[in-house]
Design a protein around this motif. Structure first.
Motif, PDB file in Angstrom:
ATOM      1  N   SER A   1      10.949   1.893  -0.714  1.00 41.33           N
ATOM      2  CA  SER A   1       9.706   2.318  -0.088  1.00 41.33           C
ATOM      3  C   SER A   1       8.631   1.253  -0.310  1.00 41.33           C
ATOM      4  O   SER A   1       8.824   0.315  -1.083  1.00 41.33           O
ATOM      5  CB  SER A   1       9.247   3.656  -0.675  1.00 41.33           C
ATOM      6  N   GLY A   2       7.505   1.431   0.371  1.00 41.75           N
ATOM      7  CA  GLY A   2       6.367   0.544   0.159  1.00 41.75           C
ATOM      8  C   GLY A   2       6.117  -0.456   1.263  1.00 41.75           C
ATOM      9  O   GLY A   2       5.139  -1.199   1.221  1.00 41.75           O
ATOM     10  N   GLY A   3       6.992  -0.504   2.247  1.00 40.34           N
ATOM     11  CA  GLY A   3       6.794  -1.429   3.341  1.00 40.34           C
ATOM     12  C   GLY A   3       5.585  -1.051   4.183  1.00 40.34           C
ATOM     13  O   GLY A   3       5.009   0.022   4.037  1.00 40.34           O
ATOM     14  N   GLY A   4       5.214  -1.953   5.077  1.00 38.89           N
ATOM     15  CA  GLY A   4       4.088  -1.674   5.938  1.00 38.89           C
ATOM     16  C   GLY A   4       3.739  -2.853   6.815  1.00 38.89           C
ATOM     17  O   GLY A   4       4.472  -3.852   6.863  1.00 38.89           O
ATOM     18  N   PHE A   5       2.609  -2.733   7.478  1.00 38.87           N
ATOM     19  CA  PHE A   5       2.102  -3.760   8.381  1.00 38.87           C
ATOM     20  C   PHE A   5       0.882  -4.387   7.721  1.00 38.87           C
ATOM     21  O   PHE A   5      -0.089  -3.676   7.431  1.00 38.87           O
ATOM     22  CB  PHE A   5       1.731  -3.129   9.723  1.00 38.87           C
ATOM     23  N   VAL A   6       0.934  -5.698   7.479  1.00 41.95           N
ATOM     24  CA  VAL A   6      -0.165  -6.380   6.807  1.00 41.95           C
ATOM     25  C   VAL A   6      -0.482  -7.686   7.521  1.00 41.95           C
ATOM     26  O   VAL A   6       0.273  -8.139   8.374  1.00 41.95           O
ATOM     27  CB  VAL A   6       0.171  -6.679   5.322  1.00 41.95           C
ATOM     28  N   GLN A   7      -1.594  -8.282   7.127  1.00 40.66           N
ATOM     29  CA  GLN A   7      -1.993  -9.575   7.652  1.00 40.66           C
ATOM     30  C   GLN A   7      -1.458 -10.679   6.753  1.00 40.66           C
ATOM     31  O   GLN A   7      -1.204 -10.462   5.557  1.00 40.66           O
ATOM     32  CB  GLN A   7      -3.513  -9.678   7.712  1.00 40.66           C
ATOM     33  N   ALA A   8      -1.306 -11.848   7.334  1.00 38.48           N
ATOM     34  CA  ALA A   8      -0.884 -13.006   6.538  1.00 38.48           C
ATOM     35  C   ALA A   8      -1.857 -13.205   5.372  1.00 38.48           C
ATOM     36  O   ALA A   8      -3.081 -13.100   5.555  1.00 38.48           O
ATOM     37  CB  ALA A   8      -0.826 -14.246   7.404  1.00 38.48           C
ATOM     38  N   GLY A   9      -1.297 -13.464   4.206  1.00 35.00           N
ATOM     39  CA  GLY A   9      -2.100 -13.630   3.006  1.00 35.00           C
ATOM     40  C   GLY A   9      -2.269 -12.378   2.181  1.00 35.00           C
ATOM     41  O   GLY A   9      -2.692 -12.446   1.017  1.00 35.00           O
ATOM     42  N   ASP A  10      -1.922 -11.233   2.767  1.00 35.14           N
ATOM     43  CA  ASP A  10      -2.035  -9.961   2.048  1.00 35.14           C
ATOM     44  C   ASP A  10      -0.878  -9.785   1.064  1.00 35.14           C
ATOM     45  O   ASP A  10       0.048 -10.610   1.008  1.00 35.14           O
ATOM     46  CB  ASP A  10      -2.050  -8.796   3.039  1.00 35.14           C
ATOM     47  N   SER A  11      -0.947  -8.668   0.352  1.00 35.55           N
ATOM     48  CA  SER A  11       0.082  -8.339  -0.630  1.00 35.55           C
ATOM     49  C   SER A  11       0.658  -6.957  -0.344  1.00 35.55           C
ATOM     50  O   SER A  11       0.000  -6.107   0.266  1.00 35.55           O
ATOM     51  CB  SER A  11      -0.512  -8.347  -2.044  1.00 35.55           C
ATOM     52  N   LEU A  12       1.875  -6.754  -0.798  1.00 35.53           N
ATOM     53  CA  LEU A  12       2.537  -5.455  -0.747  1.00 35.53           C
ATOM     54  C   LEU A  12       3.406  -5.324  -1.979  1.00 35.53           C
ATOM     55  O   LEU A  12       3.907  -6.334  -2.498  1.00 35.53           O
ATOM     56  CB  LEU A  12       3.431  -5.326   0.491  1.00 35.53           C
ATOM     57  N   ARG A  13       3.617  -4.093  -2.393  1.00 36.69           N
ATOM     58  CA  ARG A  13       4.572  -3.847  -3.471  1.00 36.69           C
ATOM     59  C   ARG A  13       5.625  -2.862  -2.984  1.00 36.69           C
ATOM     60  O   ARG A  13       5.315  -1.739  -2.578  1.00 36.69           O
ATOM     61  CB  ARG A  13       3.897  -3.288  -4.721  1.00 36.69           C
ATOM     62  N   LEU A  14       6.852  -3.315  -3.038  1.00 33.60           N
ATOM     63  CA  LEU A  14       7.985  -2.467  -2.695  1.00 33.60           C
ATOM     64  C   LEU A  14       8.545  -1.825  -3.957  1.00 33.60           C
ATOM     65  O   LEU A  14       8.494  -2.412  -5.036  1.00 33.60           O
ATOM     66  CB  LEU A  14       9.081  -3.287  -2.012  1.00 33.60           C
ATOM     67  N   SER A  15       9.099  -0.633  -3.777  1.00 32.07           N
ATOM     68  CA  SER A  15       9.761   0.073  -4.874  1.00 32.07           C
ATOM     69  C   SER A  15      11.169   0.443  -4.460  1.00 32.07           C
ATOM     70  O   SER A  15      11.432   0.696  -3.289  1.00 32.07           O
ATOM     71  CB  SER A  15       8.998   1.354  -5.230  1.00 32.07           C
ATOM     72  N   CYS A  16      12.037   0.495  -5.431  1.00 29.29           N
ATOM     73  CA  CYS A  16      13.408   0.945  -5.209  1.00 29.29           C
ATOM     74  C   CYS A  16      13.774   1.867  -6.362  1.00 29.29           C
ATOM     75  O   CYS A  16      13.903   1.421  -7.508  1.00 29.29           O
ATOM     76  CB  CYS A  16      14.362  -0.239  -5.146  1.00 29.29           C
ATOM     77  N   ALA A  17      13.919   3.137  -6.043  1.00 22.58           N
ATOM     78  CA  ALA A  17      14.231   4.135  -7.054  1.00 22.58           C
ATOM     79  C   ALA A  17      15.687   4.561  -6.937  1.00 22.58           C
ATOM     80  O   ALA A  17      16.179   4.782  -5.832  1.00 22.58           O
ATOM     81  CB  ALA A  17      13.317   5.343  -6.889  1.00 22.58           C
ATOM     82  N   ALA A  18      16.342   4.673  -8.067  1.00 20.55           N
ATOM     83  CA  ALA A  18      17.748   5.080  -8.096  1.00 20.55           C
ATOM     84  C   ALA A  18      17.867   6.519  -8.563  1.00 20.55           C
ATOM     85  O   ALA A  18      17.141   6.966  -9.448  1.00 20.55           O
ATOM     86  CB  ALA A  18      18.535   4.179  -9.027  1.00 20.55           C
ATOM     87  N   SER A  19      18.803   7.218  -7.952  1.00 21.04           N
ATOM     88  CA  SER A  19      19.132   8.558  -8.401  1.00 21.04           C
ATOM     89  C   SER A  19      20.645   8.707  -8.452  1.00 21.04           C
ATOM     90  O   SER A  19      21.366   7.927  -7.836  1.00 21.04           O
ATOM     91  CB  SER A  19      18.535   9.607  -7.456  1.00 21.04           C
ATOM     92  N   GLY A  20      21.106   9.672  -9.214  1.00 17.05           N
ATOM     93  CA  GLY A  20      22.536   9.872  -9.336  1.00 17.05           C
ATOM     94  C   GLY A  20      23.210   8.890 -10.266  1.00 17.05           C
ATOM     95  O   GLY A  20      24.432   8.762 -10.259  1.00 17.05           O
ATOM     96  N   GLY A  21      22.425   8.195 -11.049  1.00 17.16           N
ATOM     97  CA  GLY A  21      22.968   7.237 -11.984  1.00 17.16           C
ATOM     98  C   GLY A  21      21.867   6.301 -12.434  1.00 17.16           C
ATOM     99  O   GLY A  21      20.745   6.351 -11.943  1.00 17.16           O
TER     100      GLY A  21
END
Length: 125
Positions: A6-26
């Motif tokens: 999760s965490g994706g999106g639409f941004v402008q050049a030079g901006d920042s984003l933080r993606l996350s990856c959560a695990a379940s079932g182990g």
């Protein structure tokens, strides 16, 4: 193991984003956990990985110095902090877990056992 990116999106050049990856079932505290990305018509491309539960991440040359991966084993979550984003970073970003990798294969799609569904990152110029 199920992975949720999760965490994706639409941004402008030079901006920042933080993606996350959560695990379940182990847990993946001792596994290799990676980020890949893919654009239409191209092969999935390695971005970053923690090798076998290590605390230091490996990066592709194209993102080194701009992207920082981190992990929280207590939450079974890894993150990808992306800064100074460029239009060429536009892609669907996937997280993946591999349980039997050797270091030389961390960039190989076929080395991973589990994949998340992907999250779209679009960087506009």
């Amino acid at each position: 193991v199920q992975l949720q990116a999760s965490g994706g999106g639409f941004v402008q050049a030079g901006d920042s984003l933080r993606l996350s990856c959560a695990a379940s079932g182990g847990t993946f505290s001792r596994d290799t956990v990676a980020w890949f990305r893919q654009t239409p018509g191209k092969e999935r491309e390695f971005v970053s990985a923690f090798f076998r539960g290590g605390s230091s991440a490996h990066y592709a040359h194209s993102v080194k110095g701009r992207f920082t991966a981190s992990r929280d084993n207590a939450k079974n979550t890894v993150y990808l902090q992306m800064t100074s984003l460029k239009p060429e970073d536009t892609a669907v970003y996937y997280c993946a877990v591999g349980r039997r990798l050797i270091l030389s294969s961390i960039g190989s799609v076929n080395a991973y056992d589990y994949w998340g569904q992907g999250t779209q990152v679009t960087v506009s110029s």
